[in-house]
Design a protein around this motif. Sequence first.
Motif, short mmCIF file in Angstrom:
data_model
loop_
_atom_site.label_atom_id
_atom_site.label_comp_id
_atom_site.label_asym_id
_atom_site.label_seq_id
_atom_site.Cartn_x
_atom_site.Cartn_y
_atom_site.Cartn_z
N SER A 153 -19.33 28.49 4.04
CA SER A 153 -19.19 27.54 2.92
C SER A 153 -19.32 28.21 1.55
O SER A 153 -18.99 27.59 0.54
N GLY A 154 -19.82 29.45 1.53
CA GLY A 154 -20.08 30.10 0.25
C GLY A 154 -21.30 29.56 -0.46
O GLY A 154 -21.47 29.79 -1.66
N ALA A 155 -22.17 28.85 0.26
CA ALA A 155 -23.37 28.28 -0.36
C ALA A 155 -24.32 29.38 -0.79
O ALA A 155 -24.41 30.45 -0.16
N ASP A 156 -25.04 29.12 -1.87
CA ASP A 156 -26.05 30.07 -2.33
C ASP A 156 -27.44 29.46 -2.34
O ASP A 156 -28.39 30.06 -2.85
N ALA A 157 -27.59 28.24 -1.78
CA ALA A 157 -28.89 27.58 -1.73
C ALA A 157 -28.94 26.62 -0.56
O ALA A 157 -27.90 26.03 -0.18
N VAL A 158 -30.13 26.45 0.00
CA VAL A 158 -30.37 25.49 1.08
C VAL A 158 -31.61 24.69 0.70
O VAL A 158 -32.68 25.28 0.46
N TYR A 159 -31.48 23.37 0.65
CA TYR A 159 -32.59 22.48 0.29
C TYR A 159 -32.91 21.56 1.48
O TYR A 159 -32.02 21.18 2.24
N TRP A 160 -34.19 21.21 1.59
CA TRP A 160 -34.59 20.23 2.61
C TRP A 160 -35.89 19.57 2.19
O TRP A 160 -36.61 20.05 1.31
N ASN A 161 -36.19 18.43 2.81
CA ASN A 161 -37.47 17.76 2.62
C ASN A 161 -38.46 18.27 3.66
O ASN A 161 -38.10 18.56 4.79
N ARG A 162 -39.71 18.37 3.26
CA ARG A 162 -40.72 19.05 4.08
C ARG A 162 -41.06 18.31 5.35
O ARG A 162 -40.96 17.09 5.45
N ARG A 163 -41.53 19.10 6.31
CA ARG A 163 -42.11 18.58 7.55
C ARG A 163 -43.57 18.99 7.60
O ARG A 163 -43.98 19.92 6.90
N SER A 209 -37.97 23.55 -0.54
CA SER A 209 -38.39 22.35 0.18
C SER A 209 -39.03 21.38 -0.81
O SER A 209 -39.59 21.80 -1.83
N PHE A 210 -38.95 20.09 -0.48
CA PHE A 210 -39.39 19.04 -1.40
C PHE A 210 -40.26 18.03 -0.66
O PHE A 210 -40.11 17.81 0.54
N PRO A 211 -41.17 17.37 -1.39
CA PRO A 211 -41.99 16.30 -0.78
C PRO A 211 -41.20 14.99 -0.77
O PRO A 211 -41.04 14.36 -1.80
N GLY A 212 -40.73 14.58 0.40
CA GLY A 212 -39.90 13.39 0.45
C GLY A 212 -40.31 12.33 1.44
O GLY A 212 -39.74 11.24 1.44
#
Length: 382
Positions: free
Chosen positions: A87-97, A122-125
Motif C-alpha cells: 500500500s505504500g503506507a508509512d504509519a500503522v495506528y490502532w487502539n490499545r488492548r 496506539s491510542f486509548p479508545g
Amino acid sequence: MSQPTTIVLFRNDLRLADHPALWYAAQRGPVLPVYLRHAADSYGSAWRWWHGESLLKLQAALAQRGLPLLLRSGTAKAVLPEIVRASGADAVYWNRRYDRDGIAEDQELKSLFKELGVEARSFPGNLLVEPWEHLREGQPYRVFTPFWKAMLARHRFPQPLAEPESYRAPTAIPASEDLARWGWHPRDPDWSIGLARHWEVGEEAAWRRLRDFVDEGLAHYAEGRNLPGKPFVSRLSPYLAHGEISPRQIWWHLSRLAEEQGAWRRNVDAFLRELGWREFSWHLLYHFPDLPREPLRPEFQRFPWRQDPAALRAWTRARTGYPIIDAGMRELWESGWMHNRVRMIVASFLVKDLRIPWQEGEAWFWDTLERLEKPHPARVFG
C-alpha cells in the motif's frame, strides 16, 4: 505529491465514531482500514457470528465513505509488513488492548515497525481510564467500591471523538479476502436464526439500543435492574464487547441526559456504575494477567472442587430443578444473552452449591456448541 497512507488496524472496536486511531489517521491523510483474522483465534461461535455480521456492517459503512475494509488472515507480525509494502503506507495506528497477549503483540509490532522506519502509534479508545493511570499508592485496586469512588473523584473522562468529517482513500489498495470464506456464519443448521431474531448488529444498532434503553428502561433502572422479568436493563453488553459503541460515548450521552433530566440522576448513576464494573474488570486483567486461569486470591488454589459430570450436565441443560437457574439457561440458549442478576445466580449456584470449578462454567459460556452432541443455539456474548 500524494500523501503517504496510514493503516488503521481494527479489532474489537468496530465503529467509526470515537475511534481515536481512525480519527487521527484521517487528519493525517489517506486511510487504509485493515482487519486481521488470526488463524489461532479461539473465539466462541456466538462471538464469531456477531463479529462477522458487524464486520459486514463496518465494511458497508466504510464503502459509503469511499474506503475499503481490507480483510486478511494471519498474525499482525506476519501480515502487516506485507500490507505496508503493497500500500505504500508509512504509519500503522490502532487502539490499545489490555490483555497480556494483546499487549505483547502490540509491543512487538512497535519494535518491528521502528526497524522498518514505519510510524506505529496506539491510542486509548476502549476504556474510560487507562489501567496504569488509576492506582492506590502505586498499587492496583482489588476491591470495586474504593476503585470506583477514587476514579470518580480523580478523573474527568475525555469526551468522545466525532467520526472524521472526511476521508481520503489510498491510491494503492492490496487485495482483500472474502469474509464469507472465513466460515464465521454457522451452517447445517444455521442456529444464528434465533440470535438474529433478538439482536441487530453494528454501530447504528448500538445507538438504537441505547436510545431504546433511555426511552424504556433508564427511568426505572436503579430498582428495575433487579427484576429479570422486566425490560429495564440496557442489553448493551455485546455492543461494548465488539466495540460498536464506546464506554465514553455511553458515559457522556447519559451524563448529559442526567443534567437535563435531574430526576433521572439516581438511575443514571446506577447504570454508570455498571460501566465502572467493566473498567474494574479490565483493571484487574491488566494488573493480574493470569486472572483468566488463576484465582485473584492464591488460597483458592486449594479449594476442594467436586468433579460431578451429571450435575454439570444438568446445569448446562437447564435441568437443575431450580426455576430461576433453568430459566436463565433457557434464555441463554434462545437469545445468546442472560440477565445480569440471573448470571450471578447461575454462576453462584455452579461454584458455591455444586462446587464445580468455575472454569467448567466459563467453558460452557464461552461456546456452548462444542459441548453438545448435537448443535444447539446456546451462545453468550463476551
